[in-house]
Write a protein that holds these residues in place. Structure first.
Motif: not given
Length: 609
Positions: A384-385, A387-390, A392, A420
């Protein structure tokens, strides 16, 4: 009447008639009988008494213009068990004092059990939320090392006369919305929550009718092979299409059916319908793929789920490998002692068993240690995050790497973007499911487009499935992918951590591969390597090595150099790790180039050109 602080504790603080509050009106009553005024534990006025006064004397308090905040202490039984009832009473009194301090000038009441209530005229929801946060900051770390949370539900009166008990129920309902949500302290009752509550009640009232009249439908979401883009399976998902309410969201009716212990009836229906639809696909002559169905904790507790599955498979003569059983995280995290036996029985009979929503629960990794699974479905929340949370990407890659080493195949759900998909493909995640390829669609859509959606141009054949499952066992993230793994934790990279003090060197860590390299030129320890270096090289060479290490330290980059050592040529790569005082640590990767060049004798498995 409440005898002790929080006991007996009930799931809901009120019933529709208000009977939970002492003296509440009956179904036809319009006024409260005489309830007690003061709570003997906290000294606060009781909600029942307060409401009775507002009913008897409308000038007593302008309740229709107020905001009601209902507070619930999470896990209050733990407080009683750890500190005794006397300790629980002390906690409630501290709770009372904090509410009086934070809501000075407002009305603080006791509602029974572990529930306190604030009725205010002057505070906005934002101001109340700020005070709830301050309350949890004080009460969250209770003496004796107990960490605790207090939840709040806020109801804002709209200015029209309402029954007090209805207003209280709405505040209580809002409070229950955040029960079990760690990072949310409060909820405001609004139209969305009202609609959600009404839908849940509708589900309870019309569940049997929905079954009888066929309002439940099975939607199918494709599962795609990452390497080929071909469809290789489907997940069967329940949808309720009601003639009055339209589409009732699954998160509404599934939650209700789980709470009232009816979910096993729905799951049994989905299993049978999936087998029926699969038989139709087989008979049609078009491509058909395995269908996965979900099994929850209650399926195992409330039914003979193995019999349910086997009966449906036998009825429609379905090959067992074409019905995949997804066991939810909630089922595995439960205390169901027989779950392991069920899973083993299913796998022994020829079914694939997958663990669903991996990573959504605290016990996920323990589950892999306890049970055997064929596939691991990575929880969509990791994407879900994305793009914003490397972080992940690192977590997902680590899960795929771990699964491969355990001999478990991987699937990622919730994939919505090309980025993704490409990332998951690059790390070796085998199967993909999500809106990037298709949302869940009804069977009719597949039947209307069979030539397009059900051909072997777009779907895997059984032979392709076997073939690509074998390829899927390859771990793209392993530094030695050619080696077969047998639950060994090893690395083929010869790695060591060396510590330097001035010009003295000692070894802090060496792995097996590093020891093999230094053994090849007659050394058994890092100290042996240093002695051989000093014996065979001039001071000028030793100074250059030292300068290389200093440069690595200052630049924070990798340095590489080669040197002769005991009739061998050695290649070294080093990176500075950290220092403390006059101690400096470096990471080394060392290879014996001469030994590698001398390996000219062919092995029985090596072709020579």
């Amino acid at each position: 009447m409440v005898v002790m602080n929080g006991e007996p504790h009930t799931e809901h603080p009120t019933d529709p008639q208000g009977a939970q509050y002492a003296g509440g009106p009956g179904p036809g009553g319009s006024a409260f009988p005489r309830p007690e005024k003061v709570d003997p534990i906290t000294g606060l006025d009781l909600v029942a008494w307060f409401f009775a006064q507002t009913q008897k004397d409308h000038s007593f308090y302008p309740l229709h213009k107020s905001t009601i905040t209902f507070f619930n202490v999470m896990n209050f039984k733990t407080i009683n068990q750890r500190f005794s009832y006397q300790g629980g009473n002390a906690y409630l009194c501290k709770f009372r004092d904090e509410l009086k301090r934070l809501f000075e000038g407002e009305t603080v009441l006791r509602a029974g059990a572990d529930h306190l209530v604030v009725i205010s005229l002057n505070l906005s929801p934002e101001e109340i939320a700020m005070r709830v946060a301050m309350l949890n900051k004080v009460m969250g770390n209770y003496e004796g090392g107990l960490r605790n949370q207090i939840k709040a539900g806020i109801y804002i009166a709209d200015g029209t006369p309402q029954k007090p008990i209805i207003m209280m129920d709405r505040a209580s309902l809002a409070c229950r919305e955040v029960h079990g949500i760690f990072n949310k302290d409060y909820c405001v009752y609004d139209d969305a929550l009202k609609n959600k509550h009404e839908q849940k009640q509708y589900v309870l009232d019309h569940f049997d009718e929905a079954f009888e009249k066929g309002y439940f439908h099975v939607y199918y979401q494709p599962v795609v092979r990452a390497l080929t883009g071909k469809v290789c399976g489907y997940e069967a998902l329940a949808r309720w299409i009601d003639p009055v309410k339209g589409i009732i969201p699954p998160f509404i009716f599934i939650d209700v059916l789980e709470k009232v212990h009816l979910i096993h009836k729905l799951d049994a229906y989905i299993i049978e319908q999936a087998c029926k639809d699969l038989r139709d696909d087989i008979d049609s002559g078009y491509a058909y793929e395995p269908i996965s169905v979900n099994l929850s904790r209650l399926d195992f507790e409330l039914s003979d789920v193995n019999k349910v599955v086997n009966d449906a498979v036998a009825k429609y003569d379905i090959p067992k490998e074409y019905l995949v059983l997804e066991v939810t995280e909630s089922a595995i995290a439960s205390d169901l002692t027989s779950l392991g036996d069920h899973i083993k029985e299913f796998r022994d009979e020829g079914y694939q068993v997958w663990i669903d929503d991996f990573g959504s629960g605290y016990s996920s990794f323990n589950n892999l240690q306890t049970y055997d699974f064929d596939f691991l479905k990575i929880d969509m929340n990791f994407l879900r995050n994305f793009d914003k949370t490397p972080k992940s990407k690192v977590i997902i890659a680590s899960i795929v790497d771990m699964a491969k080493k355990l001999g478990i195949h991987t699937l990622a759900e919730g994939v919505e973007t090309k980025e993704q998909y490409e990332f998951l493909k690059s790390i070796g995640c085998e199967l993909i499911q999500g809106y990037y390829f298709s949302k869940p669609i009804p069977l009719e859509d597949y039947q209307n487009k069979r030539a397009e959606l059900c051909s072997f141009e777009t779907n895997e054949s059984p032979e392709e499935r076997t073939y690509f499952d074998c390829i899927g066992e390859v771990n793209f993230l392993d530094n030695a992918p050619l080696r077969k793994h047998h639950l060994e934790v090893t690395s083929d990279i010869p790695l060591a951590i060396l510590e330097r003090t001035e010009r003295n060197y000692t070894g802090l860590y060496t792995n097996k591969a590093f020891m093999t390299v230094i053994n090849s030129f007659g050394a058994n320890t890092i100290e042996d390597v240093v002695r051989i270096l000093r014996r065979e090289n001039t001071q000028e060479t030793m100074d250059k090595i030292f300068e290389h290490l200093l440069w690595a330290e200052k630049s924070n980059e990798i340095v590489e150099y080669s040197m002769p050592l005991n009739e061998n040529k050695i290649n070294c790569k080093a990176r500075f790790v950290g220092h403390m005082g006059n101690k400096f640590a470096y990471m080394f990767v060392v290879r014996n180039i001469t030994l590698r060049d001398k390996e000219t004798t062919p092995s029985k498995n090596r072709l020579q050109f």
